[in-house]
Design an enzyme around this catalytic site. Structure first.
Site, short mmCIF file in Angstrom:
data_model
loop_
_atom_site.label_atom_id
_atom_site.label_comp_id
_atom_site.label_asym_id
_atom_site.label_seq_id
_atom_site.Cartn_x
_atom_site.Cartn_y
_atom_site.Cartn_z
CE1 TYR A 296 -59.27 -33.65 -25.90
CE2 TYR A 296 -58.62 -35.33 -24.32
CZ TYR A 296 -58.55 -34.03 -24.78
OH TYR A 296 -57.76 -33.11 -24.13
CB SER B 288 -54.92 -35.48 -22.92
OG SER B 288 -55.75 -36.07 -21.94
#
Length: 252
Positions: free
Chosen positions: A159, A146
């Site tokens: 995350y 990400s």
């Protein structure tokens, strides 16, 4: 059809980027195992779409956040591959499955943190470990990270930590797998349309689009095309790499 005769496993392939990746690999000729965690209907829909387009696919269920999730995944994968090819050999592995946090750091519970790490970081490690016995020489592994490992978001600290761990997989496994001609690389998407209701709000989409150099949000197919390249023979000289697929979001 540059992937004709190849077999592929895409985790988290029932929706979003995973769905687009599975369809793209199938379009290129691969037999695709469409992994899902809970929604069999969505996974079957992906298989149906692939077959309507002339491709081949089958669904595999496993909750990767559970202790036996990887075992369940490979049991289903082996059964599906053997039935269709007579072998459990795997040519392409895409570790795409993941869960988001969306909880401020001060409110994140140990249970939420453990779930993020289990699905996003622990599962890909052990999936690669299990896959090593099945991967053909010259196989391809692509891990989905990400852009949040490079851009701060206080609501996604846990995350981002889990995805930072994912990026280490390519860096270190690259040397382990290179003697067999197997490549492993990381793709980092940015803001990508994924079915979240926020993408139905024009004002929100406009705001998110401004973060990209192209002034738009990403589409799942934008990421799928990058993964398809890394899964092909054209990417034979790339391994251990971090590929920015954020649409220029990380340019600053």
């Amino acid at each position: 059809m540059r992937l004709t005769g190849r077999t592929a496993l895409v985790t988290g392939a029932s929706r979003g980027m995973g769905r687009a990746i599975a369809r793209r690999l199938a379009d290129d000729g691969a037999l695709v195992a469409v992994h899902y965690a809970t929604n069999a209907d969505l996974a079957d829909e992906v298989v149906t779409l692939i077959e309507k387009d002339g491709g081949r696919a089958f669904a595999v269920q496993a909750d990767l956040g559970t202790p036996d999730g990887v075992d369940v995944l490979f049991d289903g994968l082996a059964e599906g591959l053997t039935e269709r090819t007579g072998s459990t050999e795997l040519d392409i592995l895409v570790n795409n499955a993941g869960v988001m946090g969306g909880t401020p750091a001060g409110e994140t519970t140990p249970e939420q943190f453990d779930r993020l790490m289990a699905v996003n970081a622990k599962a890909p490690f052990f999936i690669i470990q299990r896959a090593m016995a099945h991967l053909a020489d010259g196989a391809r592994i692509v891990n989905i990270s990400s852009g949040l490992t490079r851009v701060a978001n206080p609501d996604e600290i846990a995350y981002a930590m889990s995805k930072g761990a994912v990026e280490q997989l390519a860096l270190h496994f690259a040397k382990v797998l290179a003697p067999r001609g197997i490549t492993i690389n990381t793709v980092a998407p940015g803001i990508t349309r994924n079915g979240n209701p926020v993408f139905d709000i024009p004002e929100a989409v406009e705001q998110m689009a401004r973060l990209s150099a192209f002034n738009r949000v990403g589409e799942p197919e934008d990421v799928a095309d990058v993964v398809a390249f890394l899964a092909s023979a054209d990417a034979r000289w790339m391994t251990g790499a971090f590929v920015d697929a954020t649409g220029g979001t990380l340019l600053g």
